[in-house]
Enzyme design. Structure first.
Site, PDB file in Angstrom:
ATOM      1  CG  HIS A 250     -15.752 -17.690 -71.847  1.00 12.19           C
ATOM      2  ND1 HIS A 250     -15.596 -18.228 -73.095  1.00 12.19           N
ATOM      3  CD2 HIS A 250     -16.958 -17.107 -71.832  1.00 12.19           C
ATOM      4  CE1 HIS A 250     -16.680 -18.002 -73.802  1.00 12.19           C
ATOM      5  NE2 HIS A 250     -17.530 -17.318 -73.058  1.00 12.19           N
TER       6      HIS A 250
ATOM      7  NE  ARG B 175     -26.520  -8.065 -68.650  1.00 10.71           N
ATOM      8  CZ  ARG B 175     -25.981  -7.370 -67.640  1.00 10.71           C
ATOM      9  NH1 ARG B 175     -25.580  -7.983 -66.557  1.00 10.71           N
ATOM     10  NH2 ARG B 175     -25.841  -6.062 -67.732  1.00 10.71           N
TER      11      ARG B 175
ATOM     12  NE  ARG C 178     -31.499  -8.280 -70.935  1.00  8.09           N
ATOM     13  CZ  ARG C 178     -30.340  -7.637 -70.859  1.00  8.09           C
ATOM     14  NH1 ARG C 178     -30.316  -6.342 -70.610  1.00  8.09           N
ATOM     15  NH2 ARG C 178     -29.201  -8.286 -71.021  1.00  8.09           N
TER      16      ARG C 178
ATOM     17  CD  GLU D 186     -31.719  -1.655 -72.912  1.00  6.13           C
ATOM     18  OE1 GLU D 186     -30.622  -1.746 -72.361  1.00  6.13           O
ATOM     19  OE2 GLU D 186     -32.334  -2.647 -73.340  1.00  6.13           O
TER      20      GLU D 186
ATOM     21  CG  ASN E 221     -24.633  -1.124 -68.423  1.00  8.42           C
ATOM     22  OD1 ASN E 221     -24.331  -0.358 -67.525  1.00  8.42           O
ATOM     23  ND2 ASN E 221     -24.745  -2.422 -68.244  1.00  8.42           N
ATOM     24  CG  ASP E 222     -27.453  -0.872 -74.131  1.00  8.19           C
ATOM     25  OD1 ASP E 222     -26.469  -0.708 -74.872  1.00  8.19           O
ATOM     26  OD2 ASP E 222     -27.880  -1.989 -73.799  1.00  8.19           O
TER      27      ASP E 222
ATOM     28  NE  ARG F  26     -22.750  -1.985 -73.026  1.00 11.05           N
ATOM     29  CZ  ARG F  26     -23.803  -2.647 -72.570  1.00 11.05           C
ATOM     30  NH1 ARG F  26     -25.027  -2.310 -72.943  1.00 11.05           N
ATOM     31  NH2 ARG F  26     -23.663  -3.635 -71.734  1.00 11.05           N
TER      32      ARG F  26
ATOM     33  CB  CYS G  12     -30.791  -3.590 -64.096  1.00  4.75           C
ATOM     34  SG  CYS G  12     -31.324  -3.289 -65.776  1.00  4.75           S
TER      35      CYS G  12
HETATM   36  C1  PEP Z   1     -27.989  -1.930 -69.595  1.00 10.17           C
HETATM   37  O1  PEP Z   1     -27.998  -1.645 -70.783  1.00 10.17           O
HETATM   38  O2  PEP Z   1     -27.779  -1.092 -68.683  1.00 10.17           O
HETATM   39  C2  PEP Z   1     -28.227  -3.319 -69.170  1.00 10.17           C
HETATM   40  C3  PEP Z   1     -28.363  -3.640 -67.905  1.00 10.17           C
HETATM   41  O3  PEP Z   1     -28.258  -4.282 -70.115  1.00 10.17           O
HETATM   42  P1  PEP Z   1     -26.978  -4.923 -70.844  1.00 10.17           P
HETATM   43  O4  PEP Z   1     -25.745  -4.416 -70.126  1.00 10.17           O
HETATM   44  O5  PEP Z   1     -27.136  -6.379 -70.758  1.00 10.17           O
HETATM   45  O6  PEP Z   1     -27.096  -4.387 -72.224  1.00 10.17           O
HETATM   46 MG    MG Z   2     -28.796  -2.990 -72.273  1.00 15.15          MG
END
Ligand code: PEP
Ligand code: MG
Length: 604
Positions: A196, A303, A339, A451, A474-475, A485, A522
């Site tokens: 945090h 988020r 989301r 994703e 990211n996912d 990740r 994103c």
């Molecule tokens: C992603 O997976 O790219 C994403 C934006 O969502 P999060 O990082 O919250 O899983």
């Molecule tokens: Mg994600």
């Protein structure tokens, strides 16, 4: 932390850079509560007094935390949840009751007893597999440090500091950092990227390096420190040559910042007239002001799960409604993409004081039984399993929809049937709102996060059902390359430029455009300047990122030519390996964006 007499030997250390910026300033060591000694207490009366001293210290800590919460409520509204968690921890059985027990059982002073209790909690946390939950021990320690200060009568941070310094400590709590504005930066032994404290430092723009394991005994107050908050590099008592090098880098950094800031309010448009959208990713509603200060053209990803993760109990419909309504109203006329609840996997409830009840304890049990949480009951799968909670969230969103421009985004969709099921729930909630006579916008865009690799494969079918796609790289990278990740062992294999990733993005863009819907990105990839020509060339319509990256990405867009990046993307899609792609791209970057990518900086 032990003090050491200053010596002028240069020492270089590597930590985790969590908040960018280059700082050159003197160190000031801060030791919460000072060093304490073990004190034996023999008579029962004095033991009772010692317990009461501890209880009072906890009470005073609580009082001060509440004051901090009030004082910063307006600027950092959503971080109130972090402070609430700390207030709860003060009464954690493992710390509060246990310290009182140890005082009596071992006939020792409160400081020593709490340190022992803390050791036991640390051992318990160290056994937890999940790195996020393990990391929450930091919060417990920060709370204990505050109690220690109260016991010793010392302040956490010195009251008045004449010059700008680099504050050095074992750790700083988010509350300490809120009081640091005006300071040059800070570094700590503890902490990680997800702490945090790191989040608060980044939001306040205070350069910081955490997780510097070797601080103890190697830095003294008054040592000259160079801190690079982007790379995590820290140099103590630098020699002249290195000092000049960093003074130069500091000037360049400040200049770059000023130069890039000019792009904040410019339209994201290429030199040949292609317009795209650049938007902000938000974790907390309170960050919205910052998003627009950096020139966001909307919120591309809110988020929403952080409303649940940071709160003590599940937020009810009214609280959700008020949050979404304020967010939409503040952003209007720009769109806000909320989301739905993406919880599970690496996003689980923080450790909290006391027993969890109801749905939380049910979730915690389910999660702890999962061998592969990333492949488990996460995001939309969870929402469909708990329709009551999902419907509450949707109802709050829809009620808020008349206050601005709402887009609803569903995470982790992996099949057509799953999407159909989700749409049925939305229709059901709309039906009930109509029946209850509650107004909502009849036209709300629905979108799917792409994703999961199966969603890429059936993107054409999904595209017929929704108004937009948002690619969560990211996912998508994690699931398609089979790279966790959060696992540092395989972090070097996490490769956004893998040919498979680029081809998947291209396939999704093709499917979306074929169906006439918009497609954005994103994931963190969107915030990296070096990937911009690739993503723009692949045809993405919008880019969403953490707010400070926005001017940098706008600058890249305004220096791009659509026809040229499209050709680049075509060539990259034909490459066999990430190495080949990287080489081609580096060459392209230095030729077309010499300001951002001077030829000698590309090796990294
Ligand atoms: C992603 O997976 O790219 C994403 C934006 O969502 P999060 O990082 O919250 O899983
Ligand atoms: Mg994600």
């Amino acid at each position: 932390m032990t003090m050491r007499k200053s010596v002028d030997t240069e020492i270089a250390m590597q930590g985790i850079g969590v908040s960018p910026g280059i700082v050159i300033a003197r160190a000031l060591l801060v030791e919460p509560g000072g060093a304490f000694k073990k004190r034996r207490i023999s008579d029962d009366g004095s033991l009772a007094l010692e317990q009461s001293r501890f209880r009072h210290a906890v009470l005073r800590t609580e009082e001060k935390l509440r004051q901090v919460r009030e004082q910063f409520a307006a600027v950092m509204a959503d971080y109130a949840a972090i402070i609430d968690t700390h207030i709860l921890m003060l009464r954690d059985r493992m710390i509060f009751d246990r310290t009182l027990e140890i005082i009596v059982a071992e006939k020792i002073n409160a400081e020593w007893a709490m340190d022992k209790a803390l050791g036991q909690v640390e051992t318990a946390f160290a056994k937890v597999d999940d790195p996020y939950i393990r990391g929450r021990f930091l919060d417990v320690r920060q709370v204990a440090d505050r109690i220690l200060c109260e016991l010793s009568g010392a302040d956490m941070l010195p009251e008045e500091i004449d010059e700008q310094v680099v504050l050095v400590a074992r750790d700083f709590s988010p509350e300490d950092i809120l009081h640091m504005t005006g300071q040059a930066g800070f570094l700590t032994e503890m902490g990680g990227e997800t702490s945090h404290s790191a989040i608060v430092a980044k939001t306040l723009g205070i350069p910081a390096v955490v997780g510097l394991k070797e601080v103890n005994g190697r830095i003294s107050s008054n040592d000259l420190i160079i801190l690079d908050g982007a790379t995590g590099r820290v140099i103590v008592n630098p020699q002249e040559e290195l000092l000049e090098y960093y003074q130069d880098r500091q000037r360049q950094y400040q200049q770059l910042h000023l130069e890039v800031a000019q792009y904040t309010n410019l339209r994201p448009e290429t030199t040949d007239g292609l317009q795209v959208r650049v938007e902000a990713n938000l974790e907390m509603a309170g960050e919205i002001g910052q998003a627009f200060e950096y020139g966001a053209g909307g919120i591309g990803l809110f988020r929403s799960e952080y409303l649940y993760l940071g709160a003590r109990d599940n937020p009810d419909e009214e609280l959700l409604f008020a949050t979404y309504r304020d967010l939409l109203a503040a952003a209007a006329p720009f769109p806000v993409t909320i989301r739905t609840f993406d919880i599970g996997g690496d996003k689980q409830f923080p450790a909290k004081a006391g027993k969890s009840s109801g749905f939380r304890s049910k979730m915690e049990k389910q999660w702890s039984a999962e061998a592969n949480p990333a492949l488990g009951l996460r995001a939309i799968r969870y929402c469909l399993r708990e329709p009551g909670m999902f419907e509450t969230q949707l109802r709050a969103m829809l009620r808020a929809s008349s206050f601005g421009s709402l887009r609803i985004l569903f995470p982790m969709i992996s099949s057509y049937c799953e999407l159909r099921q989700v749409k049925e729930v939305v229709a059901r909630v709309q039906e009930r709102l109509r029946a209850d006579g509650i107004p909502f916008a009849e036209r709300v865009d629905l979108g799917v996060m792409i994703e999961v690799p199966s969603a890429v494969a059936v993107a054409d079918t999904l595209a017929r059902e929704v108004d937009f796609f948002s690619i969560g790289t990211n996912d998508l990278i994690q699931y398609s390359l089979a790279i966790d990740r959060g696992n540092e062992q395989v972090a070097h294999m996490y490769e956004p430029l893998h040919p498979a990733v680029l081809r998947m993005i291209s396939q999704v863009v093709g499917a979306a455009h074929q169906a006439g819907i918009e497609v954005g990105i994103c994931g963190e990839m969107a915030a990296e300047e070096r990937y911009l020509p690739v993503l723009l060339g692949l045809g993405l319509d919008s880019f969403s990122m953490h707010p400070p990256a926005i001017p940098y990405i706008k600058r890249m867009i305004r220096q791009s030519r659509a026809a040229s990046v499209e050709r680049l993307a075509g060539r990259l899609l034909a490459c066999a390996s990430a190495t080949e792609i990287r080489e081609l791209l580096q060459h392209y970057l230095s030729r077309h964006y010499p300001d951002a990518f001077p030829a000698d900086t590309l090796a990294s």
